[in-house]
Scaffold this motif. Sequence first.
Motif, short mmCIF file in Angstrom:
data_model
loop_
_atom_site.label_atom_id
_atom_site.label_comp_id
_atom_site.label_asym_id
_atom_site.label_seq_id
_atom_site.Cartn_x
_atom_site.Cartn_y
_atom_site.Cartn_z
N ASP A 86 -20.38 14.37 31.73
CA ASP A 86 -20.31 14.48 30.27
C ASP A 86 -20.32 13.13 29.56
O ASP A 86 -20.33 13.08 28.33
CB ASP A 86 -19.05 15.25 29.86
N VAL A 87 -20.28 12.05 30.33
CA VAL A 87 -20.25 10.70 29.75
C VAL A 87 -21.66 10.14 29.75
O VAL A 87 -22.28 9.96 30.80
CB VAL A 87 -19.30 9.79 30.55
N THR A 88 -22.18 9.86 28.57
CA THR A 88 -23.54 9.34 28.42
C THR A 88 -23.52 8.16 27.47
O THR A 88 -22.54 7.94 26.75
CB THR A 88 -24.47 10.42 27.84
N PRO A 89 -24.60 7.39 27.41
CA PRO A 89 -24.66 6.29 26.44
C PRO A 89 -24.53 6.79 25.00
O PRO A 89 -23.99 6.08 24.14
CB PRO A 89 -26.05 5.68 26.69
N GLN A 90 -25.00 8.01 24.76
CA GLN A 90 -24.93 8.56 23.41
C GLN A 90 -23.51 9.00 23.05
O GLN A 90 -23.05 8.80 21.93
CB GLN A 90 -25.90 9.74 23.26
N SER A 91 -22.82 9.60 24.01
CA SER A 91 -21.45 10.07 23.73
C SER A 91 -20.43 8.95 23.78
O SER A 91 -19.37 9.05 23.17
CB SER A 91 -21.06 11.16 24.74
N HIS A 92 -20.73 7.87 24.50
CA HIS A 92 -19.80 6.76 24.66
C HIS A 92 -20.53 5.43 24.42
O HIS A 92 -20.75 4.65 25.36
CB HIS A 92 -19.17 6.77 26.05
N PRO A 93 -20.92 5.15 23.17
CA PRO A 93 -21.66 3.92 22.88
C PRO A 93 -20.87 2.65 23.20
O PRO A 93 -21.45 1.62 23.54
CB PRO A 93 -21.96 4.02 21.39
N GLU A 94 -19.54 2.73 23.12
CA GLU A 94 -18.73 1.55 23.43
C GLU A 94 -18.84 1.21 24.91
O GLU A 94 -18.94 0.04 25.29
CB GLU A 94 -17.27 1.79 23.05
N LEU A 95 -18.84 2.23 25.76
CA LEU A 95 -19.01 2.00 27.19
C LEU A 95 -20.40 1.45 27.47
O LEU A 95 -20.57 0.56 28.32
CB LEU A 95 -18.79 3.30 27.96
N ASP A 96 -21.40 1.95 26.75
CA ASP A 96 -22.77 1.45 26.92
C ASP A 96 -22.84 -0.03 26.58
O ASP A 96 -23.54 -0.80 27.24
CB ASP A 96 -23.72 2.26 26.05
#
Length: 551
Positions: A414-424
């Motif tokens: 469920d973790v994606t660049p779109q859902s977690h831009p800070e992680l990206d």
Amino acid sequence: MSSEPAAIAPSELLEAARVSKAWPFEEARKLVARLEKEGRERTVLFETGYGPSGLPHIGTFGEVARTTMVRRAFECLMPGVPTRLLCFSDDMDGMRKIPDNVPDRSFLEPYLHMPLTSVPDPFGGEFESFGHHNNAMLRRFLDTFGFDYEFASATDYYKSGRLDPILKRVAERYDAIMAIMLPTLGPERRATYSPFLPISPRTGRVLYVPIKKVNAEDATITFDDEDGEETTLPVTGGHVKLQWKPDFGARWAALNVDFEMFGKDHGPNMGVYDAICKALDGRPPEHFVYELFLDENGEKISKSKGNGLTIDEWLTYAPTESLALYMFQRPRQAKKLYFDVIPRAVDEYYQHLAAYQRQDTKERLGNPVWHIHGGNPPAIELPVSFALLLNLVSASNAHDKDVLWGFISRHAPDVTPQSHPELDRLVGYAIRYFDDFVKPTKVFRAPDEVEAEALRGLSEKLGTLPADAGSTDIQNAMLDVAREIERYQDHTKKSPEGGPGVSVAFFQMIYQVLIGQERGPRFGSFVALYGIENTRKLIARALAGEDLSKS
């Protein structure tokens, strides 16, 4: 993504602010007492000083960031009272030496001792002067970070006449100021000292020459110019400037500064600054003396030397908030400022951010993120730490974000660049940091017989776990393996079953053999992210003597 933390009620915020032990609130309460003693409300002026003799470094940024934190704390304690932050550049100082980090040092040699705003720009001539260039570099970053400030140029203040009233008063109180200054000087310096530094009308240089006469009535000084000709100049209109110690006190008196912080190197002169301010009928501001930043060798960082980190260098490898956190933490303790401190600062920032949502109002006001974000920190969920990302890059030899996201998404679908831009964003930082600082220093070693047996046992144990095993189950499996090996038994610790605990030497060995580093974050978390099967392949390659620095 977590929901935004609930706003703090104004009454609750004020009550907590009055007792908070966070250092910005402690400093802000001094300002509250200052205004209450006056018995009136007025605009409160915060000031920071900058000497543009070289490119601005992180210490310069830190002074503005920390002052802003005190300003926000004050506004919390006295809502509705207007405040200003003035960033004052001492750009009329003479260039006493040529910085090491300019493109062509010989280009600047003819301009030694000229005001920095009269020295040509050595960086391509885009700006009016060297001083203007360095001022622009400072303002560029302050604007990027979003500081609320007003910029002030000493050259503009002197030449426009804004400092004329205080300069006339210096002439009138000349003997009183000399009485403050002379005891602080050596015999030779005492013989030629004057608070006024004339600017030669013939050469344009800032002159350190004896003053033959000070005429308070017409506000002029008389001295011998560089060619020996007696010259008289007005102290107003930018024809002279003040020596740096009198300049501090005079500026405080002229502008009614309420708060200014400075480094420990200014600490011994604080009493001199205050005395001069009082001699000129001013009230010294509240002070905060912070410790200096050091480079990796423990030496003070310097704009002219270019040692230590620049603002741009830090922001190449980490978000601005991590830099702000580093400024908030222990300001009265000397800290080394070099690339190795970045990963820890990044992870600590997100740890504080996560903790904020669980805290009550009192705890929140002591949390660095309250001060970093002016009382309104965002809610960000970060399922993977920066340290783990660095290890993932190291083990996978990834050179682009897609590779890392492949591991992350497999571990957490469920973790994606779109859902977690800070992680990206952190994924990109991790790749750059690894390539520039971790990769060149990695040193793998071959395991000895005991270590090889431990790694084989670890691989077999991991093989008994389901592919989606969590980090805790993986960590416990690793501990089970280590407890059976005498070398890694720690008899000062106890296992849950009552036997010996596990020595850190076990995990150090794993990192040295498999990752090429001395240490790292919890290895069970790394395995969960990298994958059990991938970890077993990594162990097999190490046992086969392969070069793990290559993919």
